[in-house]
Design an enzyme around this catalytic site. Structure first.
Site, PDB file in Angstrom:
ATOM      1  N   LYS A   1       0.929  -1.260   0.050  1.00  0.00           N
ATOM      2  CA  LYS A   1      -0.112  -0.070  -0.040  1.00  0.00           C
ATOM      3  C   LYS A   1       0.899   1.356  -0.116  1.00  0.00           C
ATOM      4  O   LYS A   1       0.835   2.052  -0.562  1.00  0.00           O
ATOM      5  CB  LYS A   1      -0.848   0.044   1.363  1.00  0.00           C
ATOM      6  CG  LYS A   1      -1.754   1.304   1.285  1.00  0.00           C
ATOM      7  CD  LYS A   1      -3.149   1.024   2.350  1.00  0.00           C
ATOM      8  CE  LYS A   1      -2.636   0.944   3.716  1.00  0.00           C
ATOM      9  NZ  LYS A   1      -3.644   0.678   4.495  1.00  0.00           N
TER      10      LYS A   1
ATOM     11  N   GLU B   1      10.615  -5.374   2.934  1.00  0.00           N
ATOM     12  CA  GLU B   1      10.660  -6.881   2.709  1.00  0.00           C
ATOM     13  C   GLU B   1      10.029  -7.217   1.289  1.00  0.00           C
ATOM     14  O   GLU B   1      10.448  -7.990   0.419  1.00  0.00           O
ATOM     15  CB  GLU B   1      10.151  -7.826   3.752  1.00  0.00           C
ATOM     16  CG  GLU B   1      10.433  -7.868   5.049  1.00  0.00           C
ATOM     17  CD  GLU B   1       9.613  -6.816   5.779  1.00  0.00           C
ATOM     18  OE1 GLU B   1       9.594  -7.084   7.092  1.00  0.00           O
ATOM     19  OE2 GLU B   1       9.295  -5.681   5.450  1.00  0.00           O
TER      20      GLU B   1
ATOM     21  N   GLY C   1      -4.506  -3.430   6.333  1.00  0.00           N
ATOM     22  CA  GLY C   1      -3.892  -4.512   5.489  1.00  0.00           C
ATOM     23  C   GLY C   1      -4.403  -5.960   5.977  1.00  0.00           C
ATOM     24  O   GLY C   1      -4.951  -6.772   5.000  1.00  0.00           O
ATOM     25  N   ARG C   2      -4.987  -5.945   7.129  1.00  0.00           N
ATOM     26  CA  ARG C   2      -5.431  -7.377   7.530  1.00  0.00           C
ATOM     27  C   ARG C   2      -6.987  -7.516   7.419  1.00  0.00           C
ATOM     28  O   ARG C   2      -7.502  -8.491   7.357  1.00  0.00           O
ATOM     29  CB  ARG C   2      -5.373  -7.534   9.234  1.00  0.00           C
ATOM     30  CG  ARG C   2      -5.860  -6.261  10.130  1.00  0.00           C
ATOM     31  CD  ARG C   2      -5.183  -6.244  11.471  1.00  0.00           C
ATOM     32  NE  ARG C   2      -5.524  -5.054  12.210  1.00  0.00           N
ATOM     33  CZ  ARG C   2      -4.916  -4.051  12.270  1.00  0.00           C
ATOM     34  NH1 ARG C   2      -4.078  -3.797  11.362  1.00  0.00           N
ATOM     35  NH2 ARG C   2      -5.224  -2.912  13.033  1.00  0.00           N
TER      36      ARG C   2
ATOM     37  N   GLU D   1      -3.290  -8.118  15.811  1.00  0.00           N
ATOM     38  CA  GLU D   1      -2.813  -6.851  15.428  1.00  0.00           C
ATOM     39  C   GLU D   1      -3.866  -5.787  15.513  1.00  0.00           C
ATOM     40  O   GLU D   1      -3.514  -4.723  15.701  1.00  0.00           O
ATOM     41  CB  GLU D   1      -2.416  -6.822  13.712  1.00  0.00           C
ATOM     42  CG  GLU D   1      -1.589  -5.697  13.539  1.00  0.00           C
ATOM     43  CD  GLU D   1      -0.936  -5.755  12.268  1.00  0.00           C
ATOM     44  OE1 GLU D   1       0.085  -5.955  12.045  1.00  0.00           O
ATOM     45  OE2 GLU D   1      -1.743  -5.784  11.029  1.00  0.00           O
TER      46      GLU D   1
ATOM     47  N   HIS E   1      -3.110 -34.586  17.434  1.00  0.00           N
ATOM     48  CA  HIS E   1      -1.925 -35.498  17.866  1.00  0.00           C
ATOM     49  C   HIS E   1      -0.922 -34.625  17.998  1.00  0.00           C
ATOM     50  O   HIS E   1       0.321 -34.770  17.918  1.00  0.00           O
ATOM     51  CB  HIS E   1      -1.773 -36.456  16.396  1.00  0.00           C
ATOM     52  CG  HIS E   1      -2.863 -37.202  16.252  1.00  0.00           C
ATOM     53  ND1 HIS E   1      -2.928 -38.623  16.532  1.00  0.00           N
ATOM     54  CD2 HIS E   1      -4.076 -37.320  15.605  1.00  0.00           C
ATOM     55  CE1 HIS E   1      -4.052 -39.168  16.351  1.00  0.00           C
ATOM     56  NE2 HIS E   1      -4.710 -38.459  15.479  1.00  0.00           N
TER      57      HIS E   1
ATOM     58  N   LYS F   1      10.785  -2.105  12.798  1.00  0.00           N
ATOM     59  CA  LYS F   1      11.077  -1.533  11.463  1.00  0.00           C
ATOM     60  C   LYS F   1      12.055  -0.406  11.368  1.00  0.00           C
ATOM     61  O   LYS F   1      12.842  -0.375  10.608  1.00  0.00           O
ATOM     62  CB  LYS F   1       9.770  -1.295  10.638  1.00  0.00           C
ATOM     63  CG  LYS F   1       8.783  -2.163  10.347  1.00  0.00           C
ATOM     64  CD  LYS F   1       7.436  -1.764   9.492  1.00  0.00           C
ATOM     65  CE  LYS F   1       6.672  -2.574   9.040  1.00  0.00           C
ATOM     66  NZ  LYS F   1       5.458  -2.002   8.269  1.00  0.00           N
TER      67      LYS F   1
END
Length: 525
Positions: A209, A215, A267-268, A354, A385, A500
């Site tokens: 965005k 990254e 973003g999420r 977040e 398990h 960051k």
């Protein structure tokens, strides 16, 4: 009616809840299983195995009214500034349809803007599929790889994987369309995704965005280098961007195309924007993502139609606050009994933690009560398990949120040992819920199951695209409602920024001696 913002501990109904007796599973019954069930849009929510009864629920419903959660949702949907930290609107509901009034600011109709970008993504995908748009050497695109991180990866990846059988069902596309995701700046992530890809047939979707995500830009450079080394003379013509109109990426005409989002979509919460839709339209065509969006909108619209007692996302949110702030449970496990949803808990982890991992209220004042829980999960029966040992007999009680479907998604199954695979799956789930809640006595202390582990289940007939959309909306709205109840801002994420900033100081040789010492230790191996 004026809307008031106050802390949870200031609410009279919260104080009344603190004096309530906890529900005992000694009163668990078949009648309760039928009674504590509510129908949502495309799915149902059963909370019979939660530690609530009519008296507790009544106070919780009154708490929702006292905190005016539906009124706050209306303000949010109508474009009022609900992200107080960044002083922004919160418009992810508008991505999948208009709920109330149009949201217009500075001459822009945001419903129209989001609809236009959605149609642009769909049209672009159709031109790619029909080979009107091809790679720089004239070869059709067959492999689509999204480059993004956080909300630009977890949601789109989880939804694509959940619906992947629909790619295989598209006639002629089972071996043609391949989809991948690169998120980690670790170069091994990209190496795995690119190992079997053909540069001439590969299209990258670069999602950032801001256009500055370290990254993501590093991985984009790696992808462009891979294309160049593969003989592609114009590698940026094998890449589209999903970004904001003001980002550096948007200013470049070198890319094949650009699709836009804005600062009003966290973003999420961006799966239903171009962040998710670009790759989904490329993977599935128009029909499947459109059904997914319809399911999301139907679940959103239910908030307007349903009363407090008939709103599954709100009930889920209220019970979650009760578990966190009255019963003191700091964790929640999300356990889908569907292999298709194997990355869904990872997305919900970001969505919840977040959003509601906050220590101050909407005004910035410190809170004196707990907010968002730790979220984790894996699909059943695999988790049985693995970590179910702690869930059954550990010292901490972990509330459980199951997800299940009566039918398998693909529809192919066999009968073995007198039952089908799907029947075994659901039998395991039913048994786990009863085992968690009722427990088992034994003279052998190692075989004692205390029970009293609360559980709920979201369930539907089959994991259709519309059902998946409704389920995702359920969790987005649950998180939103809990933010309203806790009086926090669920729509910023300042907690991810410090790391960051410090990373940049290392890479720019401006780190403090302490940070430099730690970095040097790692660089030296």
């Amino acid at each position: 009616m004026a809307v008031e913002y106050k802390n949870l501990t200031e609410c009279s109904r919260f104080k009344a809840l603190q004096k309530c007796n906890m529900f005992s599973f000694e009163h668990f019954s078949e009648e309760r299983i039928r009674k504590y069930n509510v129908k949502g849009a495309e799915y149902q929510y059963n909370y019979a195995a939660k530690q609530v009864d009519d008296s507790i629920l009544s106070l919780l419903f009154e708490l929702a009214q006292e905190q005016q959660v539906k009124e706050k949702f209306t303000k949010l949907a109508n474009g009022e500034t609900m992200n107080t930290g960044e002083k922004r609107m919160v418009l992810h509901h508008a991505l999948r349809g208009q709920l109330d009034t149009a949201v217009v600011q500075d001459g822009r109709d945001y419903h129209a803007f989001y609809r236009e970008e959605r149609e642009r993504c769909a049209d672009f995908a159709e031109k790619v599929h029909s080979e009107q748009i091809t790679g720089s050497t004239g070869k059709p695109f067959r492999t689509f790889i999204q480059i993004g991180i956080g909300g630009s990866d977890l949601g789109p990846r989880a939804i694509y994987l959940a619906l992947k059988p629909y790619v295989d069902s598209i006639e002629g596309n089972a071996t043609r369309r391949k989809v991948g995701f690169i998120s980690n700046v670790d170069p091994d992530d990209a190496a795995v995704q690119l190992a079997d890809a053909d540069p001439e047939h590969t299209l990258f979707i670069l999602v950032s965005k801001s256009g500055t995500t370290q990254e993501t830009l590093t991985n984009a450079a790696l992808a462009l280098d891979w294309l160049s080394r593969g003989g592609i003379r114009d590698p940026k013509k094998h890449m589209v961007c999903v970004t904001s109109e003001s980002s550096p990426l948007a200013q470049s005409s070198e890319y094949l195309d650009s699709f836009f989002i804005d600062d009003y979509i966290g973003g999420r919460y961006s799966v239903s924007s171009a962040v998710g839709l670009c790759i989904l339209f490329l993977a599935f065509g128009k029909e499947v993502p459109s059904q997914f969006l319809d399911g999301m909108h139907a679940a959103d619209a239910l908030i307007y139609k349903a009363g407090v007692e008939s709103n599954p996302a709100l009930i889920d949110a209220l019970i979650g606050v009760y578990e966190r702030n009255i019963l003191g449970y700091p964790y929640t496990a999300v356990l889908p009994y569907s292999q298709a949803l194997h990355r869904f808990p990872a997305h919900l982890q970001q969505l919840d933690m977040e959003s509601n991992g906050k220590q101050s209220n909407r005004s910035g004042a410190a809170l004196n009560y707990s907010t968002g829980p730790v979220i984790f999960g894996e699909p059943g029966t695999n988790g049985q398990h693995s970590f179910y040992q702690l869930l059954h007999q550990g010292t901490d009680i972990v509330p459980l949120q199951f997800i299940a479907f009566a039918q398998s998604q693909i529809g192919r199954d066999i009968e073995y040992a007198s039952s089908t695979s799907q029947k075994k799956l659901l039998a395991n789930l039913a048994a786990q819920i009863i085992a968690f809640t009722m427990g088992k006595a034994s003279e052998n202390p190692h075989k004692v199951f205390k029970g009293g582990r609360p559980a709920s289940v979201l369930y539907a007939k089959k994991l259709l695209p519309s059902v998946l959309g409704a389920l995702l909306s359920h969790f987005e709205n649950k998180v939103m409602f809990q933010g309203f109840l806790w009086n926090i801002n669920s729509f910023d994420q300042e907690g991810v920024q410090l790391g960051k900033v410090l990373t940049d100081t290392v890479l720019n040789n401006q780190a403090s001696p302490l940070l430099r010492s730690m970095a040097d230790l790692l660089f030296e191996g």
